[in-house]
Design a protein around this motif. Structure first.
Motif, mmCIF file in Angstrom:
data_model
loop_
_atom_site.group_PDB
_atom_site.id
_atom_site.type_symbol
_atom_site.label_atom_id
_atom_site.label_comp_id
_atom_site.label_asym_id
_atom_site.label_seq_id
_atom_site.Cartn_x
_atom_site.Cartn_y
_atom_site.Cartn_z
ATOM 1 N N ILE A 42 8.725 -5.431 6.423
ATOM 2 C CA ILE A 42 7.580 -6.371 6.462
ATOM 3 C C ILE A 42 7.719 -7.081 5.268
ATOM 4 C CG2 ILE A 42 6.068 -4.629 7.666
ATOM 5 C CD1 ILE A 42 4.672 -4.058 4.782
ATOM 6 N N ASN A 43 7.115 -8.324 5.235
ATOM 7 C CA ASN A 43 6.744 -9.265 4.144
ATOM 8 C C ASN A 43 5.882 -8.942 3.325
ATOM 9 O OD1 ASN A 43 7.452 -11.672 2.672
ATOM 10 N ND2 ASN A 43 5.832 -12.671 3.943
ATOM 11 N N ASN A 44 4.520 -8.642 3.677
ATOM 12 C CA ASN A 44 3.557 -7.825 3.244
ATOM 13 C C ASN A 44 2.713 -7.205 4.166
ATOM 14 O OD1 ASN A 44 1.335 -9.865 4.097
ATOM 15 N ND2 ASN A 44 2.499 -11.269 3.420
ATOM 16 N N LEU A 45 1.697 -6.570 3.545
ATOM 17 C CA LEU A 45 0.911 -5.849 4.359
ATOM 18 C C LEU A 45 -0.530 -5.900 3.836
ATOM 19 C CD1 LEU A 45 1.016 -2.040 5.356
ATOM 20 C CD2 LEU A 45 -1.194 -2.621 4.176
ATOM 21 N N GLN A 46 -1.421 -6.315 4.623
ATOM 22 C CA GLN A 46 -2.577 -6.717 4.394
ATOM 23 C C GLN A 46 -3.891 -5.691 5.011
ATOM 24 O OE1 GLN A 46 -3.439 -10.762 5.215
ATOM 25 N NE2 GLN A 46 -1.093 -11.198 5.143
ATOM 26 N N TRP A 47 -5.126 -5.718 4.361
ATOM 27 C CA TRP A 47 -6.141 -4.863 4.882
ATOM 28 C C TRP A 47 -7.139 -5.669 5.191
ATOM 29 C CZ3 TRP A 47 -6.339 0.366 6.206
ATOM 30 C CH2 TRP A 47 -4.942 0.964 5.718
ATOM 31 N N ILE A 68 -7.369 -7.640 0.646
ATOM 32 C CA ILE A 68 -6.446 -7.429 -0.107
ATOM 33 C C ILE A 68 -5.173 -7.671 0.560
ATOM 34 C CG2 ILE A 68 -6.093 -4.939 -0.133
ATOM 35 C CD1 ILE A 68 -6.028 -4.752 -3.090
ATOM 36 N N LEU A 69 -3.906 -8.022 -0.258
ATOM 37 C CA LEU A 69 -2.477 -8.010 0.445
ATOM 38 C C LEU A 69 -1.673 -7.661 -0.709
ATOM 39 C CD1 LEU A 69 -1.085 -11.547 1.612
ATOM 40 C CD2 LEU A 69 -0.034 -10.266 -0.135
ATOM 41 N N ILE A 70 -0.560 -6.775 -0.290
ATOM 42 C CA ILE A 70 0.146 -6.224 -1.173
ATOM 43 C C ILE A 70 1.636 -6.642 -0.669
ATOM 44 C CG2 ILE A 70 0.092 -4.127 -0.075
ATOM 45 C CD1 ILE A 70 0.659 -2.656 -2.754
ATOM 46 N N ARG A 71 2.500 -7.269 -1.366
ATOM 47 C CA ARG A 71 3.755 -7.819 -1.097
ATOM 48 C C ARG A 71 4.794 -6.457 -0.979
ATOM 49 N NH1 ARG A 71 2.114 -11.621 -4.665
ATOM 50 N NH2 ARG A 71 1.782 -13.517 -3.944
ATOM 51 N N SER A 72 5.741 -6.780 -0.169
ATOM 52 C CA SER A 72 6.712 -5.697 0.120
ATOM 53 C C SER A 72 7.417 -5.077 -1.289
ATOM 54 C CB SER A 72 7.750 -6.094 1.060
ATOM 55 O OG SER A 72 8.586 -7.017 0.389
ATOM 56 N N GLU A 112 5.851 -4.783 -3.998
ATOM 57 C CA GLU A 112 4.710 -4.100 -4.932
ATOM 58 C C GLU A 112 4.461 -2.558 -4.496
ATOM 59 O OE1 GLU A 112 1.628 -7.357 -4.268
ATOM 60 O OE2 GLU A 112 1.832 -7.835 -6.348
ATOM 61 N N ARG A 113 4.074 -2.208 -5.309
ATOM 62 C CA ARG A 113 3.758 -0.491 -4.911
ATOM 63 C C ARG A 113 2.150 0.030 -5.078
ATOM 64 N NH1 ARG A 113 7.320 -1.420 -2.842
ATOM 65 N NH2 ARG A 113 9.342 -0.786 -3.071
ATOM 66 N N GLU A 114 1.550 -0.880 -5.824
ATOM 67 C CA GLU A 114 -0.137 -0.760 -5.869
ATOM 68 C C GLU A 114 -0.743 -1.993 -6.245
ATOM 69 O OE1 GLU A 114 -0.858 3.317 -8.021
ATOM 70 O OE2 GLU A 114 -2.722 2.079 -8.804
ATOM 71 N N LYS A 115 -1.970 -2.139 -5.818
ATOM 72 C CA LYS A 115 -2.706 -3.190 -6.131
ATOM 73 C C LYS A 115 -4.158 -2.658 -6.281
ATOM 74 C CE LYS A 115 -2.310 -8.168 -5.335
ATOM 75 N NZ LYS A 115 -1.926 -9.077 -4.434
ATOM 76 N N HIS A 116 -5.033 -3.409 -7.081
ATOM 77 C CA HIS A 116 -6.189 -3.076 -7.276
ATOM 78 C C HIS A 116 -7.128 -4.304 -7.006
ATOM 79 C CE1 HIS A 116 -5.870 0.931 -9.246
ATOM 80 N NE2 HIS A 116 -4.498 0.216 -9.484
ATOM 81 N N SER A 117 -8.516 -4.094 -6.667
ATOM 82 C CA SER A 117 -9.040 -5.099 -6.340
ATOM 83 C C SER A 117 -10.664 -4.631 -6.375
ATOM 84 C CB SER A 117 -9.125 -6.071 -5.117
ATOM 85 O OG SER A 117 -10.202 -7.097 -5.182
ATOM 86 N N GLY A 118 -11.325 -4.647 -7.603
ATOM 87 C CA GLY A 118 -12.761 -4.088 -7.567
ATOM 88 C C GLY A 118 -12.547 -2.545 -7.302
ATOM 89 N N ARG A 119 -13.316 -1.958 -6.439
ATOM 90 C CA ARG A 119 -13.282 -0.856 -5.968
ATOM 91 C C ARG A 119 -12.268 -0.294 -5.069
ATOM 92 N NH1 ARG A 119 -17.412 0.955 -2.892
ATOM 93 N NH2 ARG A 119 -17.967 -1.142 -2.445
ATOM 94 N N LEU A 120 -11.370 -1.417 -4.698
ATOM 95 C CA LEU A 120 -10.237 -1.104 -3.770
ATOM 96 C C LEU A 120 -8.839 -0.768 -4.454
ATOM 97 C CD1 LEU A 120 -10.864 -3.949 -1.239
ATOM 98 C CD2 LEU A 120 -11.916 -1.655 -1.203
ATOM 99 N N ARG A 121 -8.279 0.144 -3.844
ATOM 100 C CA ARG A 121 -6.824 0.453 -4.693
ATOM 101 C C ARG A 121 -6.031 0.632 -3.220
ATOM 102 N NH1 ARG A 121 -4.597 5.796 -5.521
ATOM 103 N NH2 ARG A 121 -2.516 5.515 -6.468
#
Lengths: 116, 117
Positions: free
Chosen positions: B29-34, B47-51, B53-62
């Motif tokens: 994948i290029n990236n994965l999104q929720w 939220i979008l996480i690139r290939s 990246e291993r972890e990403k946070h946005s407010g109450r989302l991880r």
């Protein structure tokens, strides 16, 4: 506009009739996508447009389905001779660029199509 | 075939608890999104996480991404009744040519989350 606008929000049609669904993307978004979602299912890709390039029609389920995008903005999805299995929510989305490396898609609220 | 598969299909928790949803996919994948969807209508990008990246946070989302296992997880902390919705993962495979392209984003079937007050 501020968001992706789809019309109508609901459409009930008789089997065999043609329907047109409209999508007005966010101004400036070059990419536009159509998906459909059957009840309780995920999204099924139908077609996407990117700028002036030829559209990717690989997801259209049959030749009864067609779509066009005029002037790089508004898009119309047409279903001819509707069948009951066409009943679904049709979702349109737009994005700034084809590759969503930095941005996700912005979806409209969808058109719920019911074929009776 | 389905690229993304969410797990579990349905999740019911009490307000204040954490909710964890998982997504597995099959191809590079290029990236994965929720995304989140209320009442079977339009999806909202979370939220979008690139290939790379291993972890990403946005407010109450991880969100985590493990490309070796081809899996991702979405954690919602301190859940609220308003978090009740269906959550979908979507994979962007636009940089890889798999022939018969299904479009830039390939969606799973979603996890239906119910948060009880």
């Amino acid at each position: 506009g501020a968001g992706v606008s789809q019309s109508p929000s609901n459409k009930v049609t008789e089997k065999g009739k043609d329907v047109e669904l409209r999508c007005d993307p966010i101004s400036g978004h070059t990419a536009l996508y159509w998906y459909r979602q059957s009840l309780g299912q995920g999204l099924e890709f139908l077609i996407y447009f990117q700028g002036n390039s030829a559209p990717d029609k690989s997801g259209l389920p049959s030749d009864r389905f067609s779509a066009e995008r005029t002037g790089g903005s508004v898009s119309t999805l047409t279903i001819q001779r509707t069948q009951q299995e066409d009943s679904a929510v049709y979702l349109c989305a737009s994005s700034l660029v084809r590759q969503t490396s930095n941005y996700g898609y912005t979806f409209g609220s969808g058109t719920r199509l019911t074929v009776v | 075939s389905q690229q993304g598969e969410e797990d579990p299909q349905a999740l019911s928790i009490q307000e204040g608890e954490n909710a964890t949803m998982n997504c597995s996919y099959k191809t590079s994948i290029n990236n994965l999104q929720w995304y989140r969807q209320n009442s079977g209508r339009g999806l909202v990008h979370l939220i979008l996480i690139r290939s790379n990246e291993r972890e990403k946070h946005s407010g109450r989302l991880r969100v985590t991404l493990d490309t070796s296992k081809k899996s991702s997880s979405l954690l919602i902390t301190a859940s609220r009744a308003a978090d009740t919705a269906s959550y979908f993962c979507a994979t962007d495979v636009s940089e890889w040519n798999y022939g018969g392209s299904q479009g830039n984003l390939i969606f799973g079937k979603g996890t239906k989350l119910s948060v009880k007050p």
